[in-house]
Design an enzyme around this catalytic site. Sequence first.
Site, PDB file in Angstrom:
ATOM      1  N   THR A 190       0.832  -1.205   0.000  1.00 27.37           N
ATOM      2  CA  THR A 190       0.000   0.000   0.000  1.00 27.37           C
ATOM      3  C   THR A 190       0.872   1.262   0.000  1.00 27.37           C
ATOM      4  O   THR A 190       0.385   2.345  -0.276  1.00 27.37           O
ATOM      5  CB  THR A 190      -0.918   0.043   1.236  1.00 27.37           C
ATOM      6  OG1 THR A 190      -0.102  -0.037   2.412  1.00 27.37           O
ATOM      7  CG2 THR A 190      -1.923  -1.099   1.227  1.00 27.37           C
ATOM      8  N   ALA A 207       1.334  -8.098   8.318  1.00 28.20           N
ATOM      9  CA  ALA A 207       1.690  -8.677   9.620  1.00 28.20           C
ATOM     10  C   ALA A 207       0.469  -9.066  10.462  1.00 28.20           C
ATOM     11  O   ALA A 207       0.619  -9.808  11.434  1.00 28.20           O
ATOM     12  CB  ALA A 207       2.589  -7.717  10.404  1.00 28.20           C
ATOM     13  N   GLU A 208      -0.735  -8.597  10.130  1.00 26.78           N
ATOM     14  CA  GLU A 208      -1.924  -9.053  10.863  1.00 26.78           C
ATOM     15  C   GLU A 208      -2.267 -10.491  10.481  1.00 26.78           C
ATOM     16  O   GLU A 208      -2.891 -11.219  11.231  1.00 26.78           O
ATOM     17  CB  GLU A 208      -3.138  -8.172  10.526  1.00 26.78           C
ATOM     18  CG  GLU A 208      -3.316  -7.001  11.453  1.00 26.78           C
ATOM     19  CD  GLU A 208      -2.114  -6.087  11.471  1.00 26.78           C
ATOM     20  OE1 GLU A 208      -1.801  -5.504  10.419  1.00 26.78           O
ATOM     21  OE2 GLU A 208      -1.475  -5.963  12.525  1.00 26.78           O
ATOM     22  N   ASN A 288       4.543  -4.326  13.385  1.00 26.87           N
ATOM     23  CA  ASN A 288       4.245  -5.164  14.550  1.00 26.87           C
ATOM     24  C   ASN A 288       4.606  -6.628  14.313  1.00 26.87           C
ATOM     25  O   ASN A 288       4.936  -7.028  13.199  1.00 26.87           O
ATOM     26  CB  ASN A 288       2.763  -5.062  14.893  1.00 26.87           C
ATOM     27  CG  ASN A 288       1.874  -5.432  13.713  1.00 26.87           C
ATOM     28  OD1 ASN A 288       1.617  -4.601  12.850  1.00 26.87           O
ATOM     29  ND2 ASN A 288       1.426  -6.670  13.663  1.00 26.87           N
ATOM     30  N   ASP A 338       0.316  -4.319  18.628  1.00 27.69           N
ATOM     31  CA  ASP A 338       0.269  -3.771  17.257  1.00 27.69           C
ATOM     32  C   ASP A 338       0.863  -2.365  17.217  1.00 27.69           C
ATOM     33  O   ASP A 338       0.413  -1.509  16.462  1.00 27.69           O
ATOM     34  CB  ASP A 338      -1.175  -3.778  16.707  1.00 27.69           C
ATOM     35  CG  ASP A 338      -1.230  -3.444  15.217  1.00 27.69           C
ATOM     36  OD1 ASP A 338      -0.200  -3.563  14.548  1.00 27.69           O
ATOM     37  OD2 ASP A 338      -2.316  -3.054  14.739  1.00 27.69           O
ATOM     38  N   LYS A 365       2.902   4.540  16.723  1.00 23.88           N
ATOM     39  CA  LYS A 365       1.598   4.232  17.317  1.00 23.88           C
ATOM     40  C   LYS A 365       1.625   4.288  18.842  1.00 23.88           C
ATOM     41  O   LYS A 365       0.612   4.583  19.457  1.00 23.88           O
ATOM     42  CB  LYS A 365       1.171   2.825  16.889  1.00 23.88           C
ATOM     43  CG  LYS A 365       0.471   2.746  15.549  1.00 23.88           C
ATOM     44  CD  LYS A 365      -0.105   1.339  15.410  1.00 23.88           C
ATOM     45  CE  LYS A 365      -0.688   1.091  14.047  1.00 23.88           C
ATOM     46  NZ  LYS A 365      -1.151  -0.323  13.951  1.00 23.88           N
ATOM     47  N   TRP A 427      -0.925   6.079   9.829  1.00 24.69           N
ATOM     48  CA  TRP A 427      -0.089   6.322   8.634  1.00 24.69           C
ATOM     49  C   TRP A 427      -0.150   7.770   8.173  1.00 24.69           C
ATOM     50  O   TRP A 427       0.712   8.196   7.392  1.00 24.69           O
ATOM     51  CB  TRP A 427      -0.536   5.406   7.483  1.00 24.69           C
ATOM     52  CG  TRP A 427      -1.907   5.779   7.047  1.00 24.69           C
ATOM     53  CD1 TRP A 427      -3.064   5.300   7.579  1.00 24.69           C
ATOM     54  CD2 TRP A 427      -2.278   6.782   6.106  1.00 24.69           C
ATOM     55  NE1 TRP A 427      -4.142   5.946   7.009  1.00 24.69           N
ATOM     56  CE2 TRP A 427      -3.684   6.855   6.093  1.00 24.69           C
ATOM     57  CE3 TRP A 427      -1.555   7.628   5.265  1.00 24.69           C
ATOM     58  CZ2 TRP A 427      -4.386   7.752   5.282  1.00 24.69           C
ATOM     59  CZ3 TRP A 427      -2.255   8.519   4.456  1.00 24.69           C
ATOM     60  CH2 TRP A 427      -3.660   8.567   4.468  1.00 24.69           C
ATOM     61  N   CYS A 645     -14.528 -11.921   9.914  1.00 22.63           N
ATOM     62  CA  CYS A 645     -15.392 -10.978   9.185  1.00 22.63           C
ATOM     63  C   CYS A 645     -15.254  -9.531   9.649  1.00 22.63           C
ATOM     64  O   CYS A 645     -15.422  -8.597   8.861  1.00 22.63           O
ATOM     65  CB  CYS A 645     -16.863 -11.378   9.325  1.00 22.63           C
ATOM     66  SG  CYS A 645     -17.165 -13.151   9.148  1.00 22.63           S
ATOM     67  N   HIS A 649     -16.149  -5.959   7.790  1.00 17.45           N
ATOM     68  CA  HIS A 649     -17.573  -5.630   7.915  1.00 17.45           C
ATOM     69  C   HIS A 649     -17.914  -5.024   9.274  1.00 17.45           C
ATOM     70  O   HIS A 649     -19.091  -4.969   9.636  1.00 17.45           O
ATOM     71  CB  HIS A 649     -18.427  -6.870   7.641  1.00 17.45           C
ATOM     72  CG  HIS A 649     -18.300  -7.357   6.221  1.00 17.45           C
ATOM     73  ND1 HIS A 649     -18.885  -6.726   5.161  1.00 17.45           N
ATOM     74  CD2 HIS A 649     -17.603  -8.398   5.689  1.00 17.45           C
ATOM     75  CE1 HIS A 649     -18.584  -7.361   4.025  1.00 17.45           C
ATOM     76  NE2 HIS A 649     -17.792  -8.372   4.330  1.00 17.45           N
TER      77      HIS A 649
END
Length: 731
Positions: A190, A207-208, A288, A338, A365, A427, A645, A649
Amino acid sequence: MIFATGKAAWAAKLLVLGTLGVGACNEMYGDVMGDGGVTAEMLVGAGGDHANWISHGRTYDEQRFSPLDQVNAENVGELDLAWYADMDTARGQEATPLVMDGKLYLTTAWSKVKAFDAATGKPLWDYDPEVPGETGVKVCCDVVNRGLAAWGNSLFLGTLDGRLVSLDRDTGEVQWEVVTVDQSMAYSITGAPRVIDGKVIIGNGGAEFGVRGYVAAYDAADGSELWRFYTVPDGNEGGESPQYLQDAAETWNTEVLRSSDSIGGGGTVWDSMAYDPELDLLYFGVGNGSPWNQAYRSPGEDGTGEGDNLYLSSIVAIRPDTGEYVWHYQTTPGETWDYTATQHIILADMEVDGEKRKVLMQAPKNGFFYVLDRETGEFISAEEYIPQNWAERIDESGRPIFNPEARIDKTGQPALVMPGPLGGHNWHPMAYHPGEGLVYIPAFEAASVYAPEENWKPDVARGFNVGFNLGAGDLPPDLGIRKEVYGTVKGKLMAWDPVAQEARWVVEHAGPWNGGLLATGGGLVFQGNSSSEFAAYNAGSGEKLWSFGAQTGVVAPPMTYTVNGEQYVAVLAGWGGAYAITADGHLVNDQGPVRNISRLLVFKLGGEAELPEMRELVNLPLDPPPSRASAEEIALGKEKYARYCAVCHAPAAVGSTVLPDLRRSGTLGNARSWEAVVHEGILKDNGMVSFADSLSKEEVQAIRAYVIARANEDKALEEATAAEAEQVARR
Ligand code: CA
């Protein structure tokens, strides 16, 4: 050979630029750059080229300060829309445009590229890398892209699915493209590439989900890989491995990294980079751990260095020619929240304790603002820029003293920690005004409940792999409580004095997740916000001097340029990104629902363009089927929803204003259609892939039962709220 003259010539150029001072070199390159396009000299001297904006943060030091002063604190009230361009995507827009020779180049969601005449807005060309829609489930934080790099007559783009593409700047035609990641894994790009001396530098994210982070350099001429710098060990470090990785291996449980269950350790380099041409050091920020919960990653002792897990959450300096390690500073040893250090890095020279220092600054962060010596990596100072509770303080050596209750990886108990995974700053780029000596921070305050998940196992196929129960912090359906909790999430524009390590002034926004920043020689700071506004502030006092109704939340940073001597200010508008896709867009602030209308806005003094009328945001009343499933099935659905999800969402299925609100899904009442979408993946081209590798058909139906239950709760709430409103109206 263009670079035969090498660094000596650059250094000479740098000295010349340094002696000219602001103003004298105003039209150094004019609006036109010459046939050869962008050169090493131009990138090093970008600070003296006021007309163009040729690199992501404008200059290698990434200050995002433009000396242009035609638009200034006296006349900014006359600033108005010169032209606009609608985008063909409706997701988060995070890019900084580049401007060269009176042409503007930008990236949009889904890694598309567009070129415009920078004065008139006439479209010149479009490029669509055709990123497969199913890539959408491999990204934590929306299908965004933050920009391009320029070199010669080429532009370089990192695509969401991990490609690096070279485009002809005149035509948008592809010159070459290379795959920079293992596309079978959840890597994504990104961030904007940078170019140093003909090398295109790019990192990646993921990394998530579980990847091993690195940054790499590619030859601008043909895309061949020149070097790759891994940020974490793979557990097999031997004598062949570079020394910096052997050293890092001492700070990990290498058995975990080696095991078949390993998900790579994390440490992705997904955004910030800066370069000092005099020191010849490239700096980047590291992300992270994978998973977040350190207990599953590398249990170790606090304070001994054993569990530090280098180089997670670190700022690292390397040689851009070779990728050779030079120094590192770790902001959050043994990271478990994170707390990335991928946030914007700014380089500046300033007097600290009576001594001229070459510093590097970051507001990662974790909530502390860091000032380091960028030559050696020596820690100079760190203070809280927002309230936080994970550390008592940062000691004289630069190491945090932890709050033991916040170390949920050690206690195994849930804790409310400030900041949460969104950080005190994400960011969104900061800006530095050298005249004021201030760093402007788009900060926010959002705490989070971290609930360690017992007997957690990674799932390499799909979904978040963080080792925490992501549903633990879900809000109850009570609208009053939801509004109250949303009300505690704050957004701030802060002017930070990095020498005194304190705020000079603060603007409180109506909500969080506001735009990146631009500072100018006109004494202005520009910022868009989540209240669908684009505004200018007095750089010295924070007074709001001008604003424009943008119709949409603005998260991207503005930039400025001139064409034929006339100054323009541009910003890409369009609500999106990590917070936007997980928050209820109706509750982000009290200024009405924030929505996505993706559009480039370009301003000049006396601009006469007007935006079209805004379409009404119509929300049909909730009309779910009745909830008849057992409590057990709904509970199972809640657990699976949280893991697989919620990231797209929204937690508790409340529905953001960016991605589909499942409570209103047409398939909710039809078990077979639901299964076709979630289990069989019939909507994969839209980004909704099959979850068959991770979820059984029964679990898929349990998720449907949970969403139906949630929709019914919210329907009752809507009706009660409407009845109450009617009563109030009658009074
Ligand atoms: Ca992360």
